[in-house]
Design an enzyme around this catalytic site. Sequence first.
Site, PDB file in Angstrom:
ATOM      1  N   GLY A  46       0.871  -1.176   0.000  1.00  0.00           N
ATOM      2  CA  GLY A  46       0.000   0.000   0.000  1.00  0.00           C
ATOM      3  C   GLY A  46       0.902   1.218   0.000  1.00  0.00           C
ATOM      4  O   GLY A  46       1.779   1.358   0.856  1.00  0.00           O
ATOM      5  N   ARG A  88      10.718  -0.962  -4.160  1.00  0.00           N
ATOM      6  CA  ARG A  88       9.596  -1.064  -5.098  1.00  0.00           C
ATOM      7  C   ARG A  88       9.544   0.231  -5.910  1.00  0.00           C
ATOM      8  O   ARG A  88       9.677   1.322  -5.361  1.00  0.00           O
ATOM      9  CB  ARG A  88       8.275  -1.306  -4.353  1.00  0.00           C
ATOM     10  CG  ARG A  88       8.315  -2.638  -3.551  1.00  0.00           C
ATOM     11  CD  ARG A  88       6.942  -3.092  -3.128  1.00  0.00           C
ATOM     12  NE  ARG A  88       6.136  -3.444  -4.292  1.00  0.00           N
ATOM     13  CZ  ARG A  88       4.820  -3.658  -4.231  1.00  0.00           C
ATOM     14  NH1 ARG A  88       4.171  -3.522  -3.081  1.00  0.00           N
ATOM     15  NH2 ARG A  88       4.152  -3.990  -5.311  1.00  0.00           N
ATOM     16  N   ASP A 236      -1.206   4.559  -6.524  1.00  0.00           N
ATOM     17  CA  ASP A 236       0.213   4.407  -6.191  1.00  0.00           C
ATOM     18  C   ASP A 236       1.049   5.583  -6.696  1.00  0.00           C
ATOM     19  O   ASP A 236       2.066   5.915  -6.099  1.00  0.00           O
ATOM     20  CB  ASP A 236       0.745   3.086  -6.736  1.00  0.00           C
ATOM     21  CG  ASP A 236       0.198   1.925  -5.924  1.00  0.00           C
ATOM     22  OD1 ASP A 236      -0.924   1.464  -6.213  1.00  0.00           O
ATOM     23  OD2 ASP A 236       0.856   1.522  -4.953  1.00  0.00           O
ATOM     24  N   ASN A 246      -2.236   2.467 -10.403  1.00  0.00           N
ATOM     25  CA  ASN A 246      -2.787   1.753  -9.245  1.00  0.00           C
ATOM     26  C   ASN A 246      -2.715   0.266  -9.565  1.00  0.00           C
ATOM     27  O   ASN A 246      -2.278  -0.131 -10.648  1.00  0.00           O
ATOM     28  CB  ASN A 246      -4.231   2.221  -8.970  1.00  0.00           C
ATOM     29  CG  ASN A 246      -4.744   1.714  -7.630  1.00  0.00           C
ATOM     30  OD1 ASN A 246      -4.047   1.792  -6.621  1.00  0.00           O
ATOM     31  ND2 ASN A 246      -5.948   1.170  -7.609  1.00  0.00           N
TER      32      ASN A 246
END
Lengths: 340, 340
Positions: A46, A88, A236, A246
């Site tokens: 998240g 990430r 995101d 996203n």
Amino acid sequence: MLPTIAWRGRSVIMIDQRKLPGQETYVRCSTYIQVAQAIEKMVIRGAPAIGIAAAYGVALGAMALTAGTGRSLDRDFEKIYQRLERTRPTARNLFWALERMKAVYERTRQQGLRAIRTALLEEAKAIEREDSVTNRAIGRHGQTLLRDGWTILTHCNAGGLATAEYGTALGVIRAAVAEGKRVRVFADETRPFLQGARLTVWELDKDGVPVVLITDSMAGWFLRRGDVDAVVVGADRIARNGDTANKIGTYSLAVLAKENSVPFYVAAPMSTVDPTLADGGGIPIEERSPDEVREVGGHLVTLPYAEVRNPAFDVTPAAYITAIITERGVCRPPFEKGLK
Amino acid sequence: MLPTIAWRGRSVIMIDQRKLPGQETYVRCSTYIQVAQAIEKMVIRGAPAIGIAAAYGVALGAMALTAGTGRSLDRDFEKIYQRLERTRPTARNLFWALERMKAVYERTRQQGLRAIRTALLEEAKAIEREDSVTNRAIGRHGQTLLRDGWTILTHCNAGGLATAEYGTALGVIRAAVAEGKRVRVFADETRPFLQGARLTVWELDKDGVPVVLITDSMAGWFLRRGDVDAVVVGADRIARNGDTANKIGTYSLAVLAKENSVPFYVAAPMSTVDPTLADGGGIPIEERSPDEVREVGGHLVTLPYAEVRNPAFDVTPAAYITAIITERGVCRPPFEKGLK
């Protein structure tokens, strides 16, 4: 609220989101390397939550610094920073949080290790605390868009588990419920990682919000049948023009919502907006391990050597987005101006 | 070819499609009740294949008939017929095959049990044999639509395992390959039953056709990126106007294909066309057990008591379909005339 992530006595505790809802277990990270690995392996996920985790990672890294000052201190800090930065690639909030931490380091680097450590830990705690406040503001603004009796479709998990607590998309739903609106949620299971089936269902069930689990392939059909009144998802990374990265599958939902005249809302903090990107074309899309698709819970669902593609995100063009809900309010197209 | 279903010494043998690709095991049915249960539990699935199975089910039922003639014979036949008829509601081919079997029964009911049994078994074998011929004709017509070097997206399994052999959508791909066209297939995993991950990948891998497995939620993104040149799917029931019921998720793919100007083809035998339905509104959509969504391979992926919707099919309006490929040729809109 939900114990997504917390600082406890020189370590960060995270609920292990890979094991929910079957097991509620916690992972303790006492080094920045452990935090980096927890982000990579999706113990925590998240966009806002990994920003918070990375900030605590920097704070933990600082605890182990030994060089007192100067260039060798800078080099050691940079090593921590870069390790966390490459966990990430897609979520803007990770880089946003790391940049905030670096700014604090730069402000305190001449003041000795003790001052640096204290300031970095305070900044990480502030990032966590502000995220709670931000989510509640997003909820407050967003809930005005939802009506009593509506069914809301959501994808992935943009809930308390994706943030410090409360959530972005699920924050909007929580705020609507708090206003006395009876809403029901359709949760896409969200293959391959099943954040919808595992996390969103678990969160909403805990809160007593009616939730119906569907597979990702069913969403379009329920939109067509008129069973869904609005789609609300998280984000995101958002480009200046409103193009939104996203969880993979979001683009499809947005097209299907538009085709069936159902409003499509993105709920995210301003820290998700990437001011360096004019549009979504430049958003890096992470491709994760093929085994996430080949397996479900360690159970092989195809040939062990099946060729797989596994992009974790997609980009929804701004043209499919009805509004973007941030802590500042409800932003409608054209987004360029509102997102500034 | 693929051993989907075969008649062997007073029984029907089916490959157990629930266990593929991990195990290649076979189920032997020696009563019509066992055949009905095999269809319900999806030991065998795919519209043409369940038509063949139901036909053999009637033949097996006839083997156990005892009343020689008259009304009690009719009653016993009707019991067999109704048991097989209520196994699954959506696929037209099931009812089409049963109607053919009933016509044979009605033609032979005065001729004694031996003649009835022989005629019914011959009819079931004819339905199986004709399906192979039909699929090859579908392939021959359909492959003309595919070009060398193309990437074809497919959903669920409309392959040899869904038919007597060869397949409808995968028959089109097999025929293109046989013509020397180099094509690559993107296979949606097709939750909840994972026919794509388990069956389509297995089939195409056996044939040496390059296949890439993706989750259902990724298809839209690959369509948008221009990575897919055509979508080819099967069908469970087609109304006179071309509205097509197929595996849940097909409607979404059709909308996403149209949005991205990618042709969307349906490949199915004429026995899938329901002449009694003017449009798709009247097609019954099966809702299956919630546990298919809650579990993957017996592994729970959500709360055990999660509320679930599990429609097994959706209806794609004709307006999203570029062409319907049958054994008679390539039918283009308006479909009403061509499907007659």
